[in-house]
Design a protein around this motif. Structure first.
Motif, short mmCIF file in Angstrom:
data_model
loop_
_atom_site.label_atom_id
_atom_site.label_comp_id
_atom_site.label_asym_id
_atom_site.label_seq_id
_atom_site.Cartn_x
_atom_site.Cartn_y
_atom_site.Cartn_z
N UNK A 40 36.83 -71.76 0.38
CA UNK A 40 37.65 -70.55 0.19
C UNK A 40 37.27 -69.57 1.24
N UNK A 41 36.06 -69.41 1.64
CA UNK A 41 35.49 -68.27 2.57
C UNK A 41 36.04 -68.58 3.72
N UNK A 42 36.14 -70.00 4.21
CA UNK A 42 36.78 -70.17 5.51
C UNK A 42 38.25 -69.98 5.72
N UNK A 43 38.70 -70.37 4.70
CA UNK A 43 40.28 -70.24 4.60
C UNK A 43 40.74 -69.00 4.79
N UNK A 57 39.27 -75.77 5.98
CA UNK A 57 39.51 -74.48 5.77
C UNK A 57 40.20 -73.74 7.05
N UNK A 58 39.69 -74.24 8.18
CA UNK A 58 40.20 -73.98 9.50
C UNK A 58 41.71 -74.48 9.75
N UNK A 59 41.92 -75.56 9.20
CA UNK A 59 43.18 -76.33 9.71
C UNK A 59 44.22 -75.37 8.58
N UNK A 60 43.91 -75.29 7.16
CA UNK A 60 45.03 -74.57 6.17
C UNK A 60 45.00 -73.13 6.45
N UNK A 90 47.33 -72.48 9.43
CA UNK A 90 48.62 -72.95 9.28
C UNK A 90 49.26 -72.20 8.09
N UNK A 91 49.93 -71.31 8.18
CA UNK A 91 50.49 -70.66 6.85
C UNK A 91 51.27 -71.53 6.18
N UNK A 92 52.03 -72.64 6.42
CA UNK A 92 53.12 -73.43 5.63
C UNK A 92 52.14 -74.40 4.92
N UNK A 93 51.42 -75.08 5.83
CA UNK A 93 50.45 -76.08 5.44
C UNK A 93 49.51 -75.50 4.48
N UNK A 94 48.96 -74.27 4.62
CA UNK A 94 47.87 -73.84 3.54
C UNK A 94 48.64 -73.42 2.40
N UNK A 95 49.80 -72.89 2.52
CA UNK A 95 50.68 -72.68 1.14
C UNK A 95 50.88 -73.95 0.32
N UNK A 96 51.01 -75.25 1.12
CA UNK A 96 51.51 -76.31 0.47
C UNK A 96 50.19 -77.02 -0.05
N UNK A 97 49.14 -77.03 0.28
CA UNK A 97 48.03 -77.72 0.13
C UNK A 97 47.09 -76.82 -0.88
N UNK A 98 46.92 -75.48 -0.61
CA UNK A 98 45.85 -74.78 -1.27
C UNK A 98 46.11 -74.85 -2.93
#
Length: 280
Positions: A161-164, A104-107, A110-118
């Protein structure tokens, strides 16, 4: 020449304060006593109606349930099974919670990585968890590995999801200010992101701790030879209403106790934020 203003101490009239304190004390005890009264009334009605309104075979009696519970407590059955449930829930919560905080912290950072993996994580989250149990049985077998895996899966999604979204909700200007002051990534994580996302993380903690227990009990009911869930399944399979209710009430008491403990811990964890709001 300075003139000092002397403020006389305010005298408190104990005769006026004492009634207010007594009223506050009565209010403090009114709610617990009211709840206890409701429980006592329900148990008495249950005891009197069993065998009269409803067949005792289906609902047993509180007195017989207590006898069964005392028997389990005396011969070690209760501790043997409860310790197994707690151990599986503790390990599963630690694994799932740690992974959720890390991912959750990593994604979230990082906006791009989060949008890719989430979206992939969301697609897995949308699957019914019970539908994954047969697959987990193939992978981990039955017993504690299965319980830990299901518990970790449930806790992961609740905490993730709460961390993200908590990390994403951090004010960007605070991060920029920390960078301007020469703060490292570690400083940004420890001093800005994690404290700012603490409310979200605490909310996830309050949800995931009881659900960790629920996940383990469900796994024990489906495939296990030990644990409180196993006690429920075993006694219901033998049409033993007293044993089934004794196991269920044990889970009820444990669930309420865990929920109250988590509420106290989370309240203390957020004291700094409440103090900050009050001083504004």
């Amino acid at each position: 020449m300075s003139v000092e203003k002397v403020v006389a101490p305010v005298e408190v009239d104990e005769a006026q304060v004492a009634p207010a304190r007594a009223k506050k004390r009565r209010r403090r005890w009114a709610m617990p006593l009211g709840r206890l009264a409701i429980v006592v009334v329900l148990l008495v009605l249950w005891e009197l109606s069993a065998g009269v309104v409803v067949d005792e075979f289906f609902v047993s009696r509180p007195s017989k349930i207590w006898e069964k519970w005392a028997e389990w407590a005396a011969d070690g059955t209760l501790w043997y099974n409860a310790s197994s449930t707690f151990a599986s829930a503790g390990v599963g919560f630690a694994i799932g919670g740690a992974l959720a905080l890390l991912v959750g912290y990593v994604l979230g950072g990082s906006r791009r990585l989060g949008d890719l993996i989430e979206p992939f994580i969301t697609s897995i989250y949308s699957l019914p968890k019970l539908a994954l149990v047969p697959l987990f049985v193939m992978w981990f077998g039955i017993g504690r590995p299965l319980q830990v895996a299901i518990c970790a899966l449930v806790v992961f999604f609740l905490m993730f999801y709460n961390t993200f979204y908590g990390i994403r909700d951090v004010d960007r200007s605070l991060i920029d200010a920390m960078r301007v002051m020469g703060g490292s990534r570690w400083d940004i994580a420890v001093r800005v992101r994690l404290p700012s996302a603490l409310v979200w993380v605490v909310a996830g903690l309050k949800l995931s701790v009881p659900q960790a227990l629920v996940a383990v009990v469900v796994a024990e009911i489906l495939a296990s030879n030990r644990g409180l869930g196993h006690l429920v399944a075993l006694n219901s399979g033998q049409f033993n209403a007293s044993g089934t209710f004794a196991a269920l009430f044990t889970l009820l008491i444990i669930g309420i106790t865990v929920d109250r403990l988590v509420a106290v811990i989370t309240r203390r964890a957020l004291l700094w934020k409440q103090d900050g709001v009050e001083t504004q």
